[in-house]
Design a protein around this motif. Structure first.
Motif, PDB file in Angstrom:
ATOM      1  N   PRO A 133     -11.844   2.518  -5.812  1.00 41.57           N
ATOM      2  CA  PRO A 133     -13.248   2.101  -5.809  1.00 41.57           C
ATOM      3  C   PRO A 133     -14.011   2.786  -4.693  1.00 41.57           C
ATOM      4  CG  PRO A 133     -11.830   0.361  -4.953  1.00 41.57           C
ATOM      5  CD  PRO A 133     -10.927   1.405  -5.498  1.00 41.57           C
ATOM      6  N   PRO A 134     -15.340   2.946  -4.861  1.00 46.46           N
ATOM      7  CA  PRO A 134     -16.150   3.585  -3.814  1.00 46.46           C
ATOM      8  C   PRO A 134     -15.995   2.865  -2.472  1.00 46.46           C
ATOM      9  CG  PRO A 134     -17.420   3.330  -5.838  1.00 46.46           C
ATOM     10  CD  PRO A 134     -16.142   2.561  -6.036  1.00 46.46           C
ATOM     11  N   ARG A 135     -15.858   3.655  -1.412  1.00 43.80           N
ATOM     12  CA  ARG A 135     -15.681   3.085  -0.072  1.00 43.80           C
ATOM     13  C   ARG A 135     -16.780   3.513   0.895  1.00 43.80           C
ATOM     14  NH1 ARG A 135     -10.552   4.753  -1.745  1.00 43.80           N
ATOM     15  NH2 ARG A 135      -9.026   3.080  -1.968  1.00 43.80           N
ATOM     16  N   GLY A 136     -17.867   4.052   0.371  1.00 45.22           N
ATOM     17  CA  GLY A 136     -18.921   4.519   1.247  1.00 45.22           C
ATOM     18  C   GLY A 136     -18.626   5.918   1.752  1.00 45.22           C
ATOM     19  N   GLY A 137     -19.478   6.402   2.622  1.00 38.09           N
ATOM     20  CA  GLY A 137     -19.256   7.713   3.211  1.00 38.09           C
ATOM     21  C   GLY A 137     -20.081   8.821   2.602  1.00 38.09           C
ATOM     22  N   GLY A 138     -20.919   8.480   1.622  1.00 45.67           N
ATOM     23  CA  GLY A 138     -21.795   9.485   1.059  1.00 45.67           C
ATOM     24  C   GLY A 138     -21.243  10.138  -0.186  1.00 45.67           C
ATOM     25  N   PRO A 139     -21.954  11.129  -0.712  1.00 47.44           N
ATOM     26  CA  PRO A 139     -21.572  11.769  -1.973  1.00 47.44           C
ATOM     27  C   PRO A 139     -20.379  12.707  -1.806  1.00 47.44           C
ATOM     28  CG  PRO A 139     -23.515  12.824  -1.058  1.00 47.44           C
ATOM     29  CD  PRO A 139     -23.228  11.649  -0.179  1.00 47.44           C
ATOM     30  N   TRP A 140     -19.867  13.172  -2.953  1.00 50.39           N
ATOM     31  CA  TRP A 140     -18.715  14.058  -3.018  1.00 50.39           C
ATOM     32  C   TRP A 140     -19.082  15.315  -3.793  1.00 50.39           C
ATOM     33  CZ3 TRP A 140     -14.093  12.331  -0.869  1.00 50.39           C
ATOM     34  CH2 TRP A 140     -13.973  10.951  -0.656  1.00 50.39           C
ATOM     35  N   ALA A 141     -18.245  16.329  -3.655  1.00 53.67           N
ATOM     36  CA  ALA A 141     -18.224  17.447  -4.587  1.00 53.67           C
ATOM     37  C   ALA A 141     -16.789  17.571  -5.076  1.00 53.67           C
ATOM     38  CB  ALA A 141     -18.669  18.737  -3.908  1.00 53.67           C
ATOM     39  N   VAL A 142     -16.585  17.650  -6.387  1.00 58.72           N
ATOM     40  CA  VAL A 142     -15.237  17.729  -6.948  1.00 58.72           C
ATOM     41  C   VAL A 142     -15.182  18.881  -7.943  1.00 58.72           C
ATOM     42  CG1 VAL A 142     -14.822  15.258  -6.678  1.00 58.72           C
ATOM     43  CG2 VAL A 142     -15.712  16.122  -8.837  1.00 58.72           C
ATOM     44  N   PRO A 143     -14.035  19.538  -8.084  1.00 57.41           N
ATOM     45  CA  PRO A 143     -13.924  20.587  -9.106  1.00 57.41           C
ATOM     46  C   PRO A 143     -14.149  20.005 -10.496  1.00 57.41           C
ATOM     47  CG  PRO A 143     -12.093  20.699  -7.543  1.00 57.41           C
ATOM     48  CD  PRO A 143     -12.808  19.412  -7.265  1.00 57.41           C
ATOM     49  N   LEU A 144     -14.978  20.676 -11.284  1.00 55.02           N
ATOM     50  CA  LEU A 144     -15.250  20.202 -12.642  1.00 55.02           C
ATOM     51  C   LEU A 144     -13.952  20.123 -13.446  1.00 55.02           C
ATOM     52  CD1 LEU A 144     -17.034  19.428 -15.034  1.00 55.02           C
ATOM     53  CD2 LEU A 144     -17.462  21.876 -15.415  1.00 55.02           C
ATOM     54  N   ARG A 145     -13.090  21.103 -13.291  1.00 55.13           N
ATOM     55  CA  ARG A 145     -11.824  21.104 -14.039  1.00 55.13           C
ATOM     56  C   ARG A 145     -11.025  19.840 -13.736  1.00 55.13           C
ATOM     57  NH1 ARG A 145      -6.520  23.785 -13.221  1.00 55.13           N
ATOM     58  NH2 ARG A 145      -5.715  24.457 -15.252  1.00 55.13           N
ATOM     59  N   GLU A 146     -11.004  19.449 -12.483  1.00 55.22           N
ATOM     60  CA  GLU A 146     -10.283  18.229 -12.114  1.00 55.22           C
ATOM     61  C   GLU A 146     -10.973  16.996 -12.674  1.00 55.22           C
ATOM     62  OE1 GLU A 146      -9.579  15.866  -8.000  1.00 55.22           O
ATOM     63  OE2 GLU A 146      -8.803  17.915  -8.059  1.00 55.22           O
ATOM     64  N   LEU A 147     -12.309  16.979 -12.617  1.00 58.46           N
ATOM     65  CA  LEU A 147     -13.038  15.831 -13.143  1.00 58.46           C
ATOM     66  C   LEU A 147     -12.788  15.667 -14.638  1.00 58.46           C
ATOM     67  CD1 LEU A 147     -15.036  13.523 -12.648  1.00 58.46           C
ATOM     68  CD2 LEU A 147     -16.879  15.135 -13.158  1.00 58.46           C
ATOM     69  N   LEU A 148     -12.700  16.773 -15.367  1.00 58.81           N
ATOM     70  CA  LEU A 148     -12.389  16.674 -16.794  1.00 58.81           C
ATOM     71  C   LEU A 148     -10.996  16.084 -17.007  1.00 58.81           C
ATOM     72  CD1 LEU A 148     -13.846  20.076 -18.055  1.00 58.81           C
ATOM     73  CD2 LEU A 148     -14.862  17.791 -18.274  1.00 58.81           C
ATOM     74  N   GLY A 149     -10.052  16.404 -16.110  1.00 61.36           N
ATOM     75  CA  GLY A 149      -8.736  15.787 -16.173  1.00 61.36           C
ATOM     76  C   GLY A 149      -8.792  14.295 -15.902  1.00 61.36           C
ATOM     77  N   VAL A 150      -9.640  13.898 -14.960  1.00 59.98           N
ATOM     78  CA  VAL A 150      -9.823  12.479 -14.655  1.00 59.98           C
ATOM     79  C   VAL A 150     -10.393  11.747 -15.872  1.00 59.98           C
ATOM     80  CG1 VAL A 150     -11.225  10.877 -13.278  1.00 59.98           C
ATOM     81  CG2 VAL A 150     -10.042  12.783 -12.160  1.00 59.98           C
TER      82      VAL A 150
END
Length: 379
Positions: A133-150
């Motif tokens: 779950p979100p824990r704060g700390g601001g936004p992220w950047a994630v690899p799109l390829r990994e996000l599609l796997g998620v």
């Protein structure tokens, strides 16, 4: 997780970059949108530049596919006389390069896991399952390829995998090896139970989703103790036992190493089949450096079996066909551990790649046999 920085106009931005696959930090970051061509994106990514996407989500997916096609066209082919091991290592290097380049296309995730792109799906539930779950700390950047796997993992977790041997579905979690290759499950479902196992305890080592523990319980084993070194797996197995109503029959043990304390009448282990180094934590269900888990199972088996008990080792011989394990090496390891082979049940793979001549490892995959070795201690 680490921080990445980029400049957009006169403004400098900083954001956390997250990757479950352990990809290296990019040498620089540039914003990108729908105007970026696949040729330019591929060139920049090969140079180590990350592309932080600001355009349309569906366009980003198309760009990722176009980049992948360019990488695949340039992938080196093994020499006609290359050994299976050489072909395997060349394939692994090419796959690693492909993953590193494609990981350079990043998408922004809000602090609450909202994907802030046009035509983007709601990925919050999928990200909560994979990242917590979100824990704060601001936004992220994630690899799109990994996000599609998620996203794909979330769909598998929701839908589940049908397991005919138990007449139910198993729901894999993100980062846990999915039992889509059902042939090894079928071997456990049809192997004859040793007489000592009726009304006794069994161990399932490296339980993953808990599918083999569920099969054993379905077959009438009174008590199954399941272990796994991956915390995601123990959570996943516990979830599946709860879904199946097996929490009183299957115990998920944590913090005990490969073997739980005590002895059992039946000990089942399906270790990773290839003795090679995984490129990421997500590959640990397939690759086992130097066969560490395999040898740990064999060396500890005799000391953990009850009299008359059996150890069931489920292994593919793909490593032998790839030249990663010498013929006879497994037999020698079994003998050296004070064990003898009671029986061996075999089956052929049914997955798509075993019949795909375009697969770079097709020859080895076509010859693959999966076995259940019934082992007993030499007394």
């Amino acid at each position: 997780m680490h921080w990445i920085r980029w400049t957009d106009g006169d403004a400098e931005h900083t954001v956390r970059r997250r990757s479950e696959t352990g990809m290296p930090r990019p040498v620089r970051v540039v914003p990108a949108d729908d105007r970026l061509s696949a040729a330019t994106a591929h060139r920049l990514a090969c140079e180590g530049t990350a592309l932080l996407w600001r355009g349309d989500f569906q366009q980003a997916r198309q760009l990722l596919r176009a980049m992948a096609r360019r990488i695949d066209r340039k992938a080196p082919a093994p020499a006609p006389a290359a050994s299976p091991a050489s072909a395997f290592h060349l394939h692994r290097r090419a796959a690693g390069h492909r993953a590193r380049v494609l990981a350079k296309l990043l998408v922004p995730l809000g602090e609450d896991h909202t994907l802030g792109l046009r035509r983007a799906p709601d990925v919050r539930a999928a990200c909560d399952e994979a990242y917590g779950p979100p824990r704060g700390g601001g936004p992220w950047a994630v690899p799109l390829r990994e996000l599609l796997g998620v996203i794909g993992a979330h769909q598998w977790r929701t839908k589940g995998v049908d397991i005919p041997a138990i007449g139910a579905r198993i729901h894999p979690h993100y980062g846990v090896f999915s039992p889509v290759r059902g042939e090894y499950v079928d071997l456990v479902a049809r192997a004859p139970l040793p007489a000592a196992a009726h009304g006794a305890t069994a161990f399932d080592l490296g339980t993953g989703t808990g599918v083999l523990a569920a099969v054993l319980a379905h077959r009438g084993v009174r008590h199954v103790v399941a272990t796994d070194s991956n915390p995601r797996a123990t959570v996943c197995a516990a979830d599946n036992m709860n879904r199946l109503g097996l929490t009183s029959r299957v115990e998920i043990a944590t913090g005990c190493g490969l073997y739980p304390p005590g002895r059992a009448a039946l000990i089942v282990c399906n270790p990773p089949w290839l003795p090679a180094k995984p490129n990421s934590a997500l590959e640990q269900g397939v690759y086992d450096p130097e066969g560490t888990m395999l040898h740990g199972f064999l060396s500890g088996l005799a000391d953990h079996l009850l009299p008359g008990g059996e150890g069931w080792l489920i292994m593919s011989d793909l490593a032998e066909h790839l030249g990663l394990r010498s013929p006879g090496e497994l037999h020698s390891a079994i003998t050296a551990a004070g064990l003898h082979i009671q029986d061996r049940l075999t089956t052929r793979p049914r997955h798509r790649r075993s019949t795909d001549p375009a697969d770079p490892l097709h020859k080895a995959r076509a010859a693959e046999v999966t076995s259940l070795w019934r082992l007993r201690a030499v007394r």
